[in-house]
Scaffold this active site. Structure first.
Site, mmCIF file in Angstrom:
data_model
loop_
_atom_site.group_PDB
_atom_site.id
_atom_site.type_symbol
_atom_site.label_atom_id
_atom_site.label_comp_id
_atom_site.label_asym_id
_atom_site.label_seq_id
_atom_site.Cartn_x
_atom_site.Cartn_y
_atom_site.Cartn_z
ATOM 1 C CB THR A 124 4.456 10.127 8.011
ATOM 2 O OG1 THR A 124 4.523 10.806 6.738
ATOM 3 C CG2 THR A 124 4.245 8.642 7.766
ATOM 4 C CB ALA A 125 6.151 14.065 10.911
ATOM 5 C CG ASP A 334 5.510 -6.546 5.831
ATOM 6 O OD1 ASP A 334 5.428 -5.348 5.570
ATOM 7 O OD2 ASP A 334 5.998 -7.387 5.075
ATOM 8 C CB SER A 350 -2.450 -13.538 10.497
ATOM 9 O OG SER A 350 -1.370 -12.614 10.554
ATOM 10 C CD1 TRP A 351 -0.180 -9.934 11.807
ATOM 11 C CD2 TRP A 351 0.036 -9.088 13.854
ATOM 12 N NE1 TRP A 351 1.081 -10.235 12.242
ATOM 13 C CE2 TRP A 351 1.246 -9.731 13.505
ATOM 14 C CE3 TRP A 351 -0.068 -8.478 15.102
ATOM 15 C CZ2 TRP A 351 2.336 -9.776 14.355
ATOM 16 C CZ3 TRP A 351 1.038 -8.524 15.946
ATOM 17 C CH2 TRP A 351 2.217 -9.171 15.573
ATOM 18 C CE LYS A 353 -2.341 -3.987 12.620
ATOM 19 N NZ LYS A 353 -2.243 -2.732 13.382
ATOM 20 C CD GLU A 366 5.521 5.747 -7.896
ATOM 21 O OE1 GLU A 366 5.156 6.143 -6.771
ATOM 22 O OE2 GLU A 366 5.419 6.423 -8.925
#
Length: 393
Positions: A124-125, A334, A350-351, A353, A366
């Site tokens: 991420t940024a 999600d 399922s997608w 990925k 964590e």
């Protein structure tokens, strides 16, 4: 009556599979051996077992070579040799959120990038800018319960129990006695603005150092008549060069030519600075289409792929996958492109990925605890074992 009660409470068990693993934790009567302790997690149960499975999955990523696959009839001639096939390894994608860079996990990530143990990074940024900011000023340990109102008045930003000053005299510590002059985001701004000036100039005039045009940059810089159009990844590549600091993750990504993709690079302090800079020197273009082509091409050209995801998501079709996060999927968050961020890996299958024949592992926990331990048992152990073998040979 006794038999009826017994039948209601105790149902006869089917025989256990002969290969079933027995629960067995670490016995501290053997002394304190951290390596054996972590190895015992596999048979401890609960998330300790998931951690052990994650270690095994990463080992499979690292073990794989093209020699494991049969030689196809249409295989390239130079890859029909068994030794050449052994040198073709899985391409490993590493994804993480910004808080991993804000925390000390940054040093674990830097180790992986410094020693070329991952091939592609997605973040991420905040995962970009916090790395550079840490090269200029310190981040401090605070407390989760510090009041936001009070910190705001002092110009101090809180990330969990971490403190990031703006540009103030930071009079704070656990005992409230330390007075430390700190500049974090202000120093970052002063460093970044001249680089943005140069990027705009290169974009308009094509005055780009030819030695910097590597194979990676050629795939992510789009050349127009007026000069160069930057992509987020080529911008990060330049920033890694400019920081010139071995403490930086992206310095090593630059040195080792590891692409770093950040589709939402403007979603943070970098975005604010690009915005302010656009009034002084307008014209900077960041082409996200170039990056989506580059990351997809990177995956398409790979013979085998693995991904390690610390709270973030990646592209489709991985052969191996390890996830570390604390989130659940009950709230339906999600869906779509976020499918690999927080869901159980089965949803990602399922997608598309993750491949249907893959064995993905998710560890609920964590990451500031689990990820360094995972690296210790896999990447780092192999790295130091190889160095030891090389030294003795």
């Amino acid at each position: 009556m006794t038999e009826i009660a017994q039948d209601a409470v105790l149902v006869n068990s089917d025989p256990m599979d002969p290969e079933a693993v027995k629960v067995q934790g670490y016995d501290f009567n053997q002394g304190v051996d951290h390596d054996k302790l972590l190895e015992s997690f596999l048979t401890t149960g609960f998330q300790a077992t998931n951690f052990g499975l994650a270690v095994k999955e990463v080992e499979r990523m690292l073990d794989w070579s093209l020699a494991d696959d049969p030689i196809a009839e249409d295989e390239d001639d130079d890859l029909k040799d068994i030794e050449a096939r052994k040198n073709v390894k899985a391409k490993i994608f590493l994804g993480y959120t910004s808080n991993m860079i804000s925390s000390g996990v940054r040093e674990t990530i830097r180790f992986l990038v410094q020693h070329k143990m991952v091939d592609v990074i997605v973040t991420t940024a905040g995962g970009i800018e916090e790395d550079f900011i840490k090269c200029m000023a310190e981040t401090y340990i605070g407390d989760f319960s510090l009041p936001g109102r009070s910190l705001r008045r002092k110009g101090i930003n809180r990330i969990g129990n971490l403190l990031v000053p703006n540009d103030v005299s930071m009079k704070w510590h656990l005992d409230a006695t330390h007075d430390v002059q700190c500049q974090n985001y202000i120093k970052f701004e002063h460093w970044l603005m001249p680089i943005l000036d140069t990027m705009v100039k290169e974009q308009k005039t094509r005055e780009h150092d030819p030695q910097e045009i590597t194979l990676f940059l050629l795939s992510t810089l789009i050349f127009h008549d007026q000069g160069e159009c930057w992509s987020p990844s080529s911008m990060i590549h330049r920033l890694g060069k400019e920081i010139d600091n071995p403490d930086s993750v992206y310095y090593w990504a630059y040195k080792n030519n590891i692409p770093v993709f950040c589709p939402a690079i403007t979603d943070g302090s970098i975005g604010d600075m690009i915005y302010f800079h656009s009034y002084k020197t307008p014209g900077l273009v960041l082409d996200i289409v170039a990056d989506i082509r580059a990351i997809n091409k990177s995956a398409q050209n790979a013979r085998h792929t693995g991904m390690v995801i610390i709270g973030g998501g990646l592209r489709n079709g991985a052969d191996h996958a390890v996830f570390i996060n604390t989130a659940q999927e009950f709230d339906g968050s999600d869906a779509g492109l976020l499918v690999t961020i927080r869901a159980r890996p089965d949803e990602a299958v399922s997608w598309g990925k993750i491949r249907m024949d893959a064995s993905p592992v998710k560890v609920y926990g964590e990451a500031s605890i689990l990820f360094p331990l995972l690296v210790a048992q896999t990447f780092a152990k192999r790295h130091h074992r190889t160095r030891k073998d090389d030294a003795s040979s």
